[in-house]
Design a protein around this motif. Structure first.
Motif, mmCIF file in Angstrom:
data_model
loop_
_atom_site.group_PDB
_atom_site.id
_atom_site.type_symbol
_atom_site.label_atom_id
_atom_site.label_comp_id
_atom_site.label_asym_id
_atom_site.label_seq_id
_atom_site.Cartn_x
_atom_site.Cartn_y
_atom_site.Cartn_z
ATOM 1 N N THR A 126 -8.765 49.843 30.811
ATOM 2 C CA THR A 126 -7.356 50.209 30.700
ATOM 3 C C THR A 126 -7.071 50.508 29.242
ATOM 4 O OG1 THR A 126 -6.641 47.915 30.420
ATOM 5 C CG2 THR A 126 -6.717 48.758 32.671
ATOM 6 N N GLY A 127 -6.268 51.521 29.016
ATOM 7 C CA GLY A 127 -5.994 51.934 27.645
ATOM 8 C C GLY A 127 -7.101 52.821 27.121
ATOM 9 N N THR A 128 -7.309 53.939 27.756
ATOM 10 C CA THR A 128 -8.394 54.874 27.447
ATOM 11 C C THR A 128 -8.374 55.356 26.006
ATOM 12 O OG1 THR A 128 -8.180 55.688 29.708
ATOM 13 C CG2 THR A 128 -9.477 57.031 28.183
ATOM 14 N N PHE A 129 -7.197 55.634 25.495
ATOM 15 C CA PHE A 129 -6.980 56.305 24.213
ATOM 16 C C PHE A 129 -7.716 57.632 24.238
ATOM 17 C CE2 PHE A 129 -7.464 56.600 19.424
ATOM 18 C CZ PHE A 129 -6.165 57.016 19.215
ATOM 19 N N LEU A 130 -8.788 57.828 23.489
ATOM 20 C CA LEU A 130 -9.503 59.104 23.479
ATOM 21 C C LEU A 130 -10.764 59.093 24.351
ATOM 22 C CD1 LEU A 130 -9.144 59.943 19.689
ATOM 23 C CD2 LEU A 130 -7.731 60.772 21.583
ATOM 24 N N GLY A 131 -11.149 57.928 24.845
ATOM 25 C CA GLY A 131 -12.288 57.852 25.755
ATOM 26 C C GLY A 131 -13.626 57.547 25.107
ATOM 27 N N VAL A 132 -13.633 57.166 23.848
ATOM 28 C CA VAL A 132 -14.891 56.938 23.131
ATOM 29 C C VAL A 132 -15.681 55.772 23.736
ATOM 30 C CG1 VAL A 132 -15.919 56.343 20.890
ATOM 31 C CG2 VAL A 132 -14.028 57.967 21.008
ATOM 32 N N ILE A 172 -24.713 53.201 31.189
ATOM 33 C CA ILE A 172 -25.124 51.879 31.682
ATOM 34 C C ILE A 172 -24.394 51.436 32.951
ATOM 35 C CG2 ILE A 172 -25.913 51.122 29.406
ATOM 36 C CD1 ILE A 172 -23.394 49.357 29.228
ATOM 37 N N PHE A 173 -23.456 52.254 33.435
ATOM 38 C CA PHE A 173 -22.747 51.953 34.673
ATOM 39 C C PHE A 173 -22.878 53.120 35.642
ATOM 40 C CE2 PHE A 173 -20.588 49.261 31.567
ATOM 41 C CZ PHE A 173 -20.486 48.055 32.248
ATOM 42 N N ASN A 174 -22.870 52.811 36.938
ATOM 43 C CA ASN A 174 -22.929 53.868 37.948
ATOM 44 C C ASN A 174 -21.607 54.622 38.050
ATOM 45 O OD1 ASN A 174 -25.502 53.003 38.509
ATOM 46 N ND2 ASN A 174 -24.969 52.004 40.426
ATOM 47 N N LYS A 175 -20.508 53.883 37.966
ATOM 48 C CA LYS A 175 -19.176 54.477 38.099
ATOM 49 C C LYS A 175 -18.249 53.849 37.068
ATOM 50 C CE LYS A 175 -15.936 56.945 40.066
ATOM 51 N NZ LYS A 175 -15.914 58.386 39.986
ATOM 52 N N LEU A 176 -17.435 54.679 36.429
ATOM 53 C CA LEU A 176 -16.479 54.198 35.432
ATOM 54 C C LEU A 176 -15.105 54.768 35.744
ATOM 55 C CD1 LEU A 176 -19.324 55.136 33.870
ATOM 56 C CD2 LEU A 176 -18.214 53.894 32.054
ATOM 57 N N TYR A 177 -14.116 53.902 35.679
ATOM 58 C CA TYR A 177 -12.715 54.298 35.817
ATOM 59 C C TYR A 177 -12.033 53.936 34.515
ATOM 60 C CZ TYR A 177 -13.786 54.211 40.809
ATOM 61 O OH TYR A 177 -14.352 54.418 42.036
ATOM 62 N N THR A 178 -11.251 54.851 33.990
ATOM 63 C CA THR A 178 -10.496 54.555 32.790
ATOM 64 C C THR A 178 -9.058 55.001 33.006
ATOM 65 O OG1 THR A 178 -10.425 54.755 30.373
ATOM 66 C CG2 THR A 178 -11.255 56.672 31.587
ATOM 67 N N ILE A 179 -8.136 54.112 32.705
ATOM 68 C CA ILE A 179 -6.722 54.318 33.010
ATOM 69 C C ILE A 179 -5.936 54.432 31.705
ATOM 70 C CG2 ILE A 179 -4.722 53.381 34.216
ATOM 71 C CD1 ILE A 179 -6.808 51.567 35.757
ATOM 72 N N GLU A 180 -5.179 55.514 31.597
ATOM 73 C CA GLU A 180 -4.363 55.748 30.400
ATOM 74 C C GLU A 180 -2.927 56.055 30.811
ATOM 75 O OE1 GLU A 180 -2.635 55.955 27.103
ATOM 76 O OE2 GLU A 180 -4.773 55.516 26.946
ATOM 77 N N LEU A 181 -1.993 55.337 30.248
ATOM 78 C CA LEU A 181 -0.574 55.518 30.552
ATOM 79 C C LEU A 181 -0.030 56.837 29.997
ATOM 80 C CD1 LEU A 181 2.017 54.295 31.768
ATOM 81 C CD2 LEU A 181 2.376 53.142 29.581
#
Length: 83
Positions: free
Chosen positions: A27-33, A41-50
């Motif tokens: 949570t809080g992706t910002f720029l996604g770095v 290192i992960f099969n699936k990633l979710y990133t949430i940005e307001l």
């Protein structure tokens, strides 16, 4: 390269090894770095940005990673649905 992001990545990688986690939710992706660093290192990633503009920037930056989904919205509402 952001040293703070790399430090976070090292901590996340350590926890991933200990738990054998295959899914990462940020949570809080910002720029996604950080999410970008974690993609291998992960099969699936979710990133949430307001913030809509930051979410669009992150989506563009992360678009080459097919295992990452950028979600624009309120993490408090989205997290229960993802979990």
């Amino acid at each position: 390269n952001n040293p703070h992001s790399y430090t976070k990545f090292r901590q996340i990688k350590s926890w991933q090894k200990r738990t054998d986690a295959i899914v990462f939710i940020e949570t809080g992706t910002f720029l996604g770095v950080t999410t970008n660093r974690c993609a291998p290192i992960f099969n699936k990633l979710y990133t949430i940005e307001l913030d809509e503009k930051l979410a669009l920037q992150a989506k563009k930056f992360l678009s080459k990673n097919k295992n990452i989904e950028v979600i624009q919205g309120d993490a408090l509402q989205i997290l229960p649905k993802l979990l």
